[in-house]
Design a protein around this motif. Structure first.
Motif, PDB file in Angstrom:
ATOM      1  N   ILE A  16     -21.426  -1.055 -14.681  1.00 24.31           N
ATOM      2  CA  ILE A  16     -22.449  -1.239 -13.060  1.00 24.31           C
ATOM      3  C   ILE A  16     -21.614  -2.306 -12.246  1.00 24.31           C
ATOM      4  O   ILE A  16     -21.603  -2.153 -11.670  1.00 24.31           O
ATOM      5  CB  ILE A  16     -23.941  -1.050 -13.669  1.00 24.31           C
ATOM      6  CG1 ILE A  16     -24.593   0.172 -13.363  1.00 24.31           C
ATOM      7  CG2 ILE A  16     -24.394  -1.593 -11.848  1.00 24.31           C
ATOM      8  CD1 ILE A  16     -26.014   0.614 -14.067  1.00 24.31           C
ATOM      9  N   PRO A  17     -21.568  -3.583 -13.357  1.00 22.04           N
ATOM     10  CA  PRO A  17     -20.762  -4.423 -12.838  1.00 22.04           C
ATOM     11  C   PRO A  17     -19.961  -4.307 -12.433  1.00 22.04           C
ATOM     12  O   PRO A  17     -19.330  -5.363 -11.994  1.00 22.04           O
ATOM     13  CB  PRO A  17     -21.608  -5.562 -13.853  1.00 22.04           C
ATOM     14  CG  PRO A  17     -22.454  -5.337 -14.637  1.00 22.04           C
ATOM     15  CD  PRO A  17     -22.892  -3.384 -14.871  1.00 22.04           C
ATOM     16  N   PHE A  18     -19.238  -3.925 -13.342  1.00 22.21           N
ATOM     17  CA  PHE A  18     -17.844  -3.841 -13.192  1.00 22.21           C
ATOM     18  C   PHE A  18     -17.720  -3.025 -11.826  1.00 22.21           C
ATOM     19  O   PHE A  18     -16.572  -2.766 -10.913  1.00 22.21           O
ATOM     20  CB  PHE A  18     -16.570  -3.053 -14.129  1.00 22.21           C
ATOM     21  CG  PHE A  18     -16.774  -4.253 -15.211  1.00 22.21           C
ATOM     22  CD1 PHE A  18     -16.389  -5.212 -15.156  1.00 22.21           C
ATOM     23  CD2 PHE A  18     -16.372  -4.197 -16.223  1.00 22.21           C
ATOM     24  CE1 PHE A  18     -15.944  -6.786 -15.592  1.00 22.21           C
ATOM     25  CE2 PHE A  18     -17.116  -4.484 -17.496  1.00 22.21           C
ATOM     26  CZ  PHE A  18     -16.440  -6.042 -17.880  1.00 22.21           C
ATOM     27  N   GLY A  19     -17.550  -1.689 -11.656  1.00 23.77           N
ATOM     28  CA  GLY A  19     -17.548  -0.660 -10.474  1.00 23.77           C
ATOM     29  C   GLY A  19     -18.563  -1.504  -9.031  1.00 23.77           C
ATOM     30  O   GLY A  19     -17.448  -1.958  -8.119  1.00 23.77           O
ATOM     31  N   VAL A  20     -19.728  -2.519  -9.334  1.00 25.36           N
ATOM     32  CA  VAL A  20     -19.817  -3.539  -7.946  1.00 25.36           C
ATOM     33  C   VAL A  20     -18.495  -4.199  -7.289  1.00 25.36           C
ATOM     34  O   VAL A  20     -18.137  -4.154  -6.491  1.00 25.36           O
ATOM     35  CB  VAL A  20     -21.260  -4.453  -8.212  1.00 25.36           C
ATOM     36  CG1 VAL A  20     -21.194  -5.095  -6.901  1.00 25.36           C
ATOM     37  CG2 VAL A  20     -21.949  -3.162  -8.087  1.00 25.36           C
ATOM     38  N   ALA A  21     -18.671  -5.003  -8.783  1.00 22.29           N
ATOM     39  CA  ALA A  21     -16.985  -5.793  -8.174  1.00 22.29           C
ATOM     40  C   ALA A  21     -16.022  -5.684  -7.996  1.00 22.29           C
ATOM     41  O   ALA A  21     -15.277  -6.179  -6.596  1.00 22.29           O
ATOM     42  CB  ALA A  21     -16.917  -6.517  -9.907  1.00 22.29           C
ATOM     43  N   LEU A  22     -15.523  -4.238  -8.554  1.00 17.47           N
ATOM     44  CA  LEU A  22     -14.107  -3.616  -7.480  1.00 17.47           C
ATOM     45  C   LEU A  22     -14.474  -2.960  -6.393  1.00 17.47           C
ATOM     46  O   LEU A  22     -13.460  -3.292  -5.903  1.00 17.47           O
ATOM     47  CB  LEU A  22     -14.640  -2.840  -8.684  1.00 17.47           C
ATOM     48  CG  LEU A  22     -12.614  -1.370  -8.871  1.00 17.47           C
ATOM     49  CD1 LEU A  22     -11.468  -2.739  -8.956  1.00 17.47           C
ATOM     50  CD2 LEU A  22     -12.642  -0.870  -9.202  1.00 17.47           C
TER      51      LEU A  22
END
Length: 173
Positions: A16-22
């Motif tokens: 979830i955080p990696f997806g939002v950051a990406l």
């Protein structure tokens, strides 16, 4: 290691955080990429714009109408940002039947919107204002603006030289 505190749960929770950051990173990268490209094109146009203004001023001083002068300068400066700007103005005048003011500042098709620069905008406003007084006034005004822009570039280069000296001395200290 199993359960809600295991390695698998940890990896799944990081998606979830990696997806939002990406997603945010890609959005801002694409947005700024276009802005950076537009800024580069505008800077290139400003560098050679004084020469084009000088040419346009000379053409108008020789008795060529402003509308034709844009096309002449565009033909001389093909494949340059300035040539593209002048060609768009010329095309707007010839193909769309616009006045010089409309060809430059029209909200939909104006050439100024492809190169958002206060220097170019003010130079074109000088051209329009001086065109009310006659071709010789336009010619002198454009040549004066051209000289002024050249001097601005010289001052900027000198300032960069002075700043580089200061920065190098600060680094050595």
């Amino acid at each position: 290691n199993n359960g809600p505190y295991g390695v698998g749960a940890l990896l799944l929770s990081l998606f979830i955080p990696f997806g939002v950051a990406l997603g945010l990173g890609m959005y801002y990268w694409l947005k700024s990429k276009n802005l950076i490209e537009l800024k580069r094109k505008t800077d290139d146009l400003e560098k050679e714009f004084s020469g084009a203004l000088f040419q346009l001023g000379n053409r108008i001083g020789d008795g060529v109408p402003v509308e034709v002068g844009f096309g002449d300068v565009a033909a001389n400066m093909q494949d340059t940002p300035t040539g593209d700007f002048f060609a768009k103005v010329s095309m707007n005048i010839q193909k769309l039947g616009m006045s010089v003011k409309e060809a430059i500042f029209n909200k939909r098709n104006g050439a100024i919107w492809d190169y958002p620069s206060s220097l170019i905008e003010s130079s074109m406003k000088v051209l329009l204002e001086s065109s009310r007084k006659g071709p010789l006034v336009v010619s002198k005004a454009l040549i004066s603006v051209s000289t002024y822009i050249d001097r601005i570039h010289q001052v900027n280069e000198r300032l960069k030289d002075l700043l580089s000296e200061v920065i190098s001395s600060m680094k050595s200290q």
